[in-house]
Design a protein around this motif. Structure first.
Motif, PDB file in Angstrom:
ATOM      1  N   ILE A 329       0.840  -1.193   0.000  1.00  0.00           N
ATOM      2  CA  ILE A 329       0.000   0.000   0.000  1.00  0.00           C
ATOM      3  C   ILE A 329       0.876   1.244   0.000  1.00  0.00           C
ATOM      4  O   ILE A 329       0.613   2.213  -0.710  1.00  0.00           O
ATOM      5  N   GLY A 332       2.406   1.528  -3.525  1.00  0.00           N
ATOM      6  CA  GLY A 332       1.402   1.988  -4.483  1.00  0.00           C
ATOM      7  C   GLY A 332       1.048   3.444  -4.245  1.00  0.00           C
ATOM      8  O   GLY A 332       0.982   4.255  -5.179  1.00  0.00           O
ATOM      9  N   PHE A 335       3.622   5.796  -5.418  1.00  0.00           N
ATOM     10  CA  PHE A 335       3.587   5.918  -6.860  1.00  0.00           C
ATOM     11  C   PHE A 335       2.562   6.946  -7.291  1.00  0.00           C
ATOM     12  O   PHE A 335       2.832   7.838  -8.100  1.00  0.00           O
ATOM     13  N   ILE A 336       1.365   6.810  -6.705  1.00  0.00           N
ATOM     14  CA  ILE A 336       0.285   7.717  -7.084  1.00  0.00           C
ATOM     15  C   ILE A 336       0.680   9.156  -6.747  1.00  0.00           C
ATOM     16  O   ILE A 336       0.534  10.074  -7.554  1.00  0.00           O
ATOM     17  N   LEU A 340       1.258  12.192  -9.366  1.00  0.00           N
ATOM     18  CA  LEU A 340       0.311  13.297  -9.363  1.00  0.00           C
ATOM     19  C   LEU A 340       0.944  14.616  -8.925  1.00  0.00           C
ATOM     20  O   LEU A 340       0.662  15.654  -9.499  1.00  0.00           O
TER      21      LEU A 340
ATOM     22  N   MET B 292      -4.069   0.208 -15.476  1.00  0.00           N
ATOM     23  CA  MET B 292      -3.438  -1.040 -15.042  1.00  0.00           C
ATOM     24  C   MET B 292      -4.221  -1.670 -13.894  1.00  0.00           C
ATOM     25  O   MET B 292      -3.987  -2.812 -13.538  1.00  0.00           O
ATOM     26  N   VAL B 363      -7.807  10.012  -9.313  1.00  0.00           N
ATOM     27  CA  VAL B 363      -6.488   9.929  -9.938  1.00  0.00           C
ATOM     28  C   VAL B 363      -6.518  10.269 -11.424  1.00  0.00           C
ATOM     29  O   VAL B 363      -5.823  11.179 -11.880  1.00  0.00           O
ATOM     30  N   LEU B 375      -0.688   5.235 -16.703  1.00  0.00           N
ATOM     31  CA  LEU B 375      -0.286   3.832 -16.547  1.00  0.00           C
ATOM     32  C   LEU B 375       0.395   3.621 -15.193  1.00  0.00           C
ATOM     33  O   LEU B 375       0.070   2.705 -14.446  1.00  0.00           O
ATOM     34  N   LEU B 376       1.321   4.530 -14.869  1.00  0.00           N
ATOM     35  CA  LEU B 376       2.067   4.370 -13.619  1.00  0.00           C
ATOM     36  C   LEU B 376       1.167   4.550 -12.401  1.00  0.00           C
ATOM     37  O   LEU B 376       1.194   3.745 -11.475  1.00  0.00           O
ATOM     38  N   ALA B 377       0.359   5.603 -12.428  1.00  0.00           N
ATOM     39  CA  ALA B 377      -0.481   5.874 -11.255  1.00  0.00           C
ATOM     40  C   ALA B 377      -1.474   4.734 -11.041  1.00  0.00           C
ATOM     41  O   ALA B 377      -1.679   4.286  -9.909  1.00  0.00           O
ATOM     42  N   TRP B 379      -1.096   1.718 -11.895  1.00  0.00           N
ATOM     43  CA  TRP B 379      -0.407   0.533 -11.384  1.00  0.00           C
ATOM     44  C   TRP B 379      -0.259   0.637  -9.874  1.00  0.00           C
ATOM     45  O   TRP B 379      -0.433  -0.332  -9.147  1.00  0.00           O
ATOM     46  N   GLY B 380       0.023   1.854  -9.412  1.00  0.00           N
ATOM     47  CA  GLY B 380       0.066   2.071  -7.965  1.00  0.00           C
ATOM     48  C   GLY B 380      -1.269   1.712  -7.334  1.00  0.00           C
ATOM     49  O   GLY B 380      -1.328   1.024  -6.314  1.00  0.00           O
ATOM     50  N   VAL B 381      -2.354   2.150  -7.987  1.00  0.00           N
ATOM     51  CA  VAL B 381      -3.687   1.830  -7.470  1.00  0.00           C
ATOM     52  C   VAL B 381      -3.875   0.318  -7.431  1.00  0.00           C
ATOM     53  O   VAL B 381      -4.415  -0.240  -6.470  1.00  0.00           O
ATOM     54  N   LEU B 383      -1.659  -2.001  -7.033  1.00  0.00           N
ATOM     55  CA  LEU B 383      -0.929  -2.574  -5.890  1.00  0.00           C
ATOM     56  C   LEU B 383      -1.720  -2.390  -4.604  1.00  0.00           C
ATOM     57  O   LEU B 383      -1.873  -3.314  -3.800  1.00  0.00           O
ATOM     58  N   VAL B 384      -2.233  -1.167  -4.433  1.00  0.00           N
ATOM     59  CA  VAL B 384      -2.968  -0.866  -3.210  1.00  0.00           C
ATOM     60  C   VAL B 384      -4.204  -1.769  -3.111  1.00  0.00           C
ATOM     61  O   VAL B 384      -4.462  -2.389  -2.077  1.00  0.00           O
ATOM     62  N   GLN B 387      -3.425  -5.357  -2.224  1.00  0.00           N
ATOM     63  CA  GLN B 387      -3.088  -5.525  -0.820  1.00  0.00           C
ATOM     64  C   GLN B 387      -4.343  -5.432   0.047  1.00  0.00           C
ATOM     65  O   GLN B 387      -4.488  -6.157   1.021  1.00  0.00           O
TER      66      GLN B 387
END
Lengths: 380, 573
Positions: A329, A332, A335-336, A340, B292, B363, B375-377, B379-381, B383-384, B387
């Motif tokens: 978490i 991720g 990253f966000i 942003l 993603m 986002v 794409l990157l953001a 992908w972060g979502v 992952l979150v 989990q």
């Protein structure tokens, strides 16, 4: 002549700075380690971070400087690792479980003799050449196909994702004769040194730091050269580059192969330090994680990926122990947030602060001017 | 030896058929009661037991079983003669139970007219010896052949067919004469032919081969190969020829079956891909957003299905982030429970759409002009979200049961059509039609297409592009949720469910041509059929998959914009 007019030469200050940092990693840290001030564990850990930094730099060269987001960097990283792993497997000799002069898993699969393609890997120079040739060839063929048909932007990302996925499926198979699921492990010797001894680890650390420095300096020169300018122009507006008469596919192909080589060398240095390589390294997720390091550190700068790789992994080492459930978490979320709100990453923070201050100053100045005018008017 | 045994059984069977006919009136219960008493005359007992054959009395089997397992006792009746009884299972203080007469199912009366009570430990057991037990087994085997339910008969016959016991041949032949159900008849023919191959008589074996050539069942391959080997050794030419012919008939039938099976599996895989990719065709194809986290939206749908199922059953206790959360269950059973999936479908759509809306607002709306960064953001979502699934539902797979109306199958001419797969195909068709209708027949669809084609122009004309973006993304996400509800029926539901489909989904959209619904349909079905065919040809799923990925990369060389490229004059597409 235009070259020197347009391109800022690398300042002396920067050279000194690079030299100091490199000196610290190549000389000071190993010395501290040999006197016992830094533990062997820390040296090993930092050795790993520096390998990640190689991977991150290769991502940055592609993504930060050329605008190509490759999700296949983990593939090149682990291909390099596999080539090194093959050499290390041969160095186990007959000390494996089955006491035969070939890797255990081959004995287990029922091979009486070493398969032909394994044989030359007993030679270290050959393995090192393969570390460059195999990933380079994969990158060349794939890149040639992709860039020739003008696969761009997200399509390139999706295709590299498919490439990585396909390759990992292949390496998971036992008939690939690359150890299948379990990959390679239980290494013993590298160039005759015991791979588990602190001295070897220190040596590997020094080598990694040196190669990283060379890569850094080399790329510094490359990105500041005329070639580097074209490369960045491709990122900013590929069509204009094409119309100006440059063959952008060739530029991209060169960069793609170069970055695959950097990633692969990173992988080759990584495997002896962690002692294992298996196909689960070869995932899109790992590529994307390297992209996070780059993004967190600051894309489009060369120091950024190094800072990012080290800091994110240091954070990971700590968080996976302190909050194992929350690490993904955190990753991720990071990253966000970076995407942003911090497009320039950690390295960009001073710049952001400077801009902010300047903006405030600009807002203040007219007010002050007005205030002065007002007092003047009042005085009159 | 074998022959002697065969003769014995034949005679016995014919004998008892006659015997049984003579005593038409007697029920299985009466016959067994009669037989159990004759404990000192084993031959008559065997005869009586054998006479049960062909009665088709449903009681036969349980009664024989209870006899074998010592549930029948011999108790002296009013006239002093022994009577076969069962015990009622109502022990009193002396552990004695009421004796029930086996033949008429009424309590046994003594001379005084009172019920007889006996203790199971002291009463005499109706014994069985090996010959009786053998006879019993034959009877139970055969009674299954006469079962009223065609499915039971089919099972019994295929079992006999697998035994390939030559002595059972006459029984099977007898069955063939009376059988009316087409499918069962075929199975009987198959069993007969297979058994004939074992016959010591070469002529019978030849007959079997000829029959097999005609009905060419898939199961006959091994038997035929054996016959070919033996007849080659023995130099029996006509038999060899016949067996070879039969084998080639079987093989060609197998090819046909495999062909149609592959096509069907290909279409069903294609439909799964289509269902998974169609949401992506909207968010990626139309809106240009690289999501993603699409895979995780699919997982949201699958988990929603799981939760709905649990609510229909016993409820569910979740412990996310150390909290305890319990959802009450409705404890439904029967058809109400079976209908949970019907409720789960819209719920999955709604939940995934809500998550998608949150994602868009939180986002993606900041990143419409920066696709690589979206794409990157996202992908972060992803992952979150993964989990969060782990924390809420655990990292193991959860159990989603298919409703019974999805878990059966049709077998047509040896090709198996699973209902869930048929359902997926049907549903994919519905979704595609629905999406197409929404995009091209409704005012909302018009706005969506306008905004996707030229956002600025649409905004100038007064379209609220922000809102249209939001709704489109929500719709695409909802479709992902529906896909998840489906995947829960045909695969595992776990935190990384989405990951296993995301690569395929992106491939499908890219190959189809971004922005083209019909392209997505064509590429999904194409990839599905090619994938399954390669698996069939190579006999290895992983290798097939690798080849498909390679083929896709090469295909994009030939048509970089996909199958159905949207034609445009713009330089940067």
């Amino acid at each position: 002549m235009t070259h020197s007019l347009l391109v800022r030469p690398i300042a002396k200050k920067e050279w000194t700075f690079t030299a100091i940092i490199a000196f610290f990693f190549i000389v000071v840290m190993p010395l501290l380690n040999s006197f016992g001030f830094i533990s062997d564990f820390t040296i090993n850990l930092w050795g790993k971070y520096l390998c990640y930094a190689m991977l991150a730099i290769s991502v940055d060269l592609l993504w930060g400087y050329t605008g190509l987001l490759s999700l296949g960097q983990a593939l090149f990283f682990s291909l390099g690792g596999y080539m090194m792993g093959m050499y290390l497997m041969r160095m186990i000799g007959d000390m494996g479980q089955y006491h035969k002069d070939m890797p255990d898993f081959l004995v287990f699969l029922g091979w009486e003799q070493l398969p032909t393609f394994w044989k030359p890997f007993s030679s270290f120079p050959f393995a090192m050449v393969m570390v460059l040739v195999v990933p380079g060839l994969v990158a060349y063929v794939f890149g040639w196909l992709a860039f020739r048909s003008r696969v761009r932007g997200v399509y390139f990302s999706i295709l590299t994702q498919a490439l990585t996925y396909g390759a990992s499926l292949m390496f998971f198979r036992n008939d690939m004769l690359m150890g299948g699921n379990n990959g390679f492990t239980d290494f013993r010797f590298i160039l005759g040194f015991d791979i588990r001894s602190p001295e070897t680890k220190r040596g590997l650390f020094i080598v990694t730091a040196m190669i990283l420095t060379v890569t850094f300096v080399g790329l510094r020169c490359l990105t500041r050269s005329r070639f580097g300018l074209v490369q960045q122009a491709v990122r900013d507006s590929e069509n204009r580059v094409l119309f100006s008469g440059y063959s952008s596919p060739n530029f991209k192909l060169f960069i793609f192969v170069l970055s695959s080589l950097i990633g692969s060398v990173g992988g080759a240095l990584y495997v002896p330090q962690v002692g294992i390589i298996n196909p689960s390294e070869m995932t899109t997720d790992n590529s994307l994680e390297a992209v996070v390091w780059t993004a967190v550190g600051g894309r489009g700068t060369l120091i950024g990926p190094i800072v990012g790789a080290v800091s994110v992994n240091a954070l990971k080492s700590w968080a996976t122990r302190a909050y194992p459930d929350l690490w993904l978490i955190i990753l991720g979320g990071m990253f966000i947030i970076v995407v942003l709100f911090m497009p320039k990453g950690i390295v960009g923070i001073p710049g952001m602060v400077r801009d902010w201050l300047a903006k405030r100053k600009r807002q203040k100045e007219p007010m002050e001017d007005a205030a002065i005018k007002k007092t003047e008017e009042e005085a009159a | 030896m074998n022959k002697a045994w065969l003769h014995f059984v034949l005679i016995a069977c014919v004998g008892c058929l006659g015997f049984a006919r003579a005593q038409d009136a007697k029920s299985a219960r009466q016959i067994i009661a009669e037989a159990a008493v004759l404990s000192d005359d084993s031959d008559s007992q065997v005869k009586l037991v054998q006479s049960l054959t062909g009665l088709g009395d449903p009681e036969t089997e349980p009664l024989l079983l209870s006899w074998k397992e010592g549930g029948i006792y011999l108790v002296p009746g009013a006239d002093g003669k022994k009577v076969a009884v069962t015990l009622a299972g109502d022990p009193d203080a002396a552990k004695k139970e009421t004796a029930i007469r086996l033949d008429i199912k009424e309590p046994l009366k003594d001379a005084a007219g009172a019920s007889v009570r006996v203790s199971p430990t002291s009463a005499e057991l109706a014994e069985t010896d090996s010959s009786i037990r053998r006879a019993m087994k034959a009877v139970t085997d055969l009674s299954k052949l006469a079962a009223p339910n065609a499915k039971d008969r089919l099972m019994a016959i295929s079992q006999l067919g697998m035994e390939r016991d030559v002595s059972k041949l006459p029984i099977l032949e007898g069955r063939l004469k009376v059988e009316t159900d087409g499918q069962v008849k075929r199975a009987v023919q198959e069993a007969i032919a297979l058994t004939q191959l074992r016959s010591p008589d070469a002529a019978v074996r030849l007959l079997g081969c000829k029959a097999l050539e005609e009905i060419h069942p898939l199961s006959a391959k091994d038997a035929l190969v054996g016959i070919i080997r033996d007849s080659e050794k023995a130099g029996d030419k006509p038999l060899l020829e016949a067996a070879k012919k039969a084998l080639s008939a079987v093989e060609s039938h197998r090819t046909v079956v495999n062909f149609f099976g592959t096509i069907f599996r290909g279409f069903s895989l294609g439909s799964v891909l289509l269902v998974v990719a169609i949401g992506l065709a909207i968010t990626f194809g139309l809106m240009g957003v690289i999501n993603m986290a699409h895979g995780e939206l699919i997982a949201v749908g699958a988990y929603t299905t799981y939760v709905v199922q649990c609510i229909f059953a016993e409820g569910l206790v979740l412990s996310p982030f150390g909290m305890q959360m319990s959802l009450p269950g409705m404890n439904t059973t029967g058809w109400v429970y079976e209908m949970y999936f019907v409720i789960a479908l819209p719920m999955a759509f709604i939940m995934a759409a809500l998550v998608g809306l949150a994602l868009e607002r939180g986002v993606i709306r900041f990143l419409y002009r920066r696709p690589l960064e979206s794409l990157l953001a996202t992908w972060g979502v992803s992952l979150v979200l993964q989990q969060i699934f782990r924390l809420v539902f655990g990292s193991n797979n959860v159990q989603v049961n298919s409703p019974s109306w999805l878990s059966d199958n049709w077998t047509i001419n040896d090709v198996i059509f699973g209902w869930n797969r048929v359902f997926v195909i049907g549903f994919a068709v519905l979704i595609v039609i629905g999406t197409w209708a929404l995009l091209s027949k409704t005012p909302l669809g018009l706005l969506i297409r306008a905004v996707m084609q030229n956002r600025n122009m649409a905004a100038c004309l007064g379209v609220r592009t922000e809102r249209v973006n939001m709704l489109t993304f929500g719709f695409g996400s909802g479709l992902a949720g529906l896909a998840g509800a489906f995947l829960s029926q045909i695969g595992n539901v776990g935190p990384s469910l989405g990951q296993s489909y995301i690569v395929d989904a992106f491939m499908t959209v890219v190959v189809g041509g971004v922005g083209s619904l019909i392209g997505t349909v064509a590429s999904a079905l194409g990839i599905g059929v090619i994938d399954q065919s390669l698996q069939q040809i190579l006999g290895n799923p992983v290798l097939g998959k690798i080849l498909v990925l390679g083929a896709i990369i090469l295909f994009l060389q030939w048509r970089p914009a996909g199958l159905f490229a949207t034609k445009t004059r713009s330089l940067e597409s």
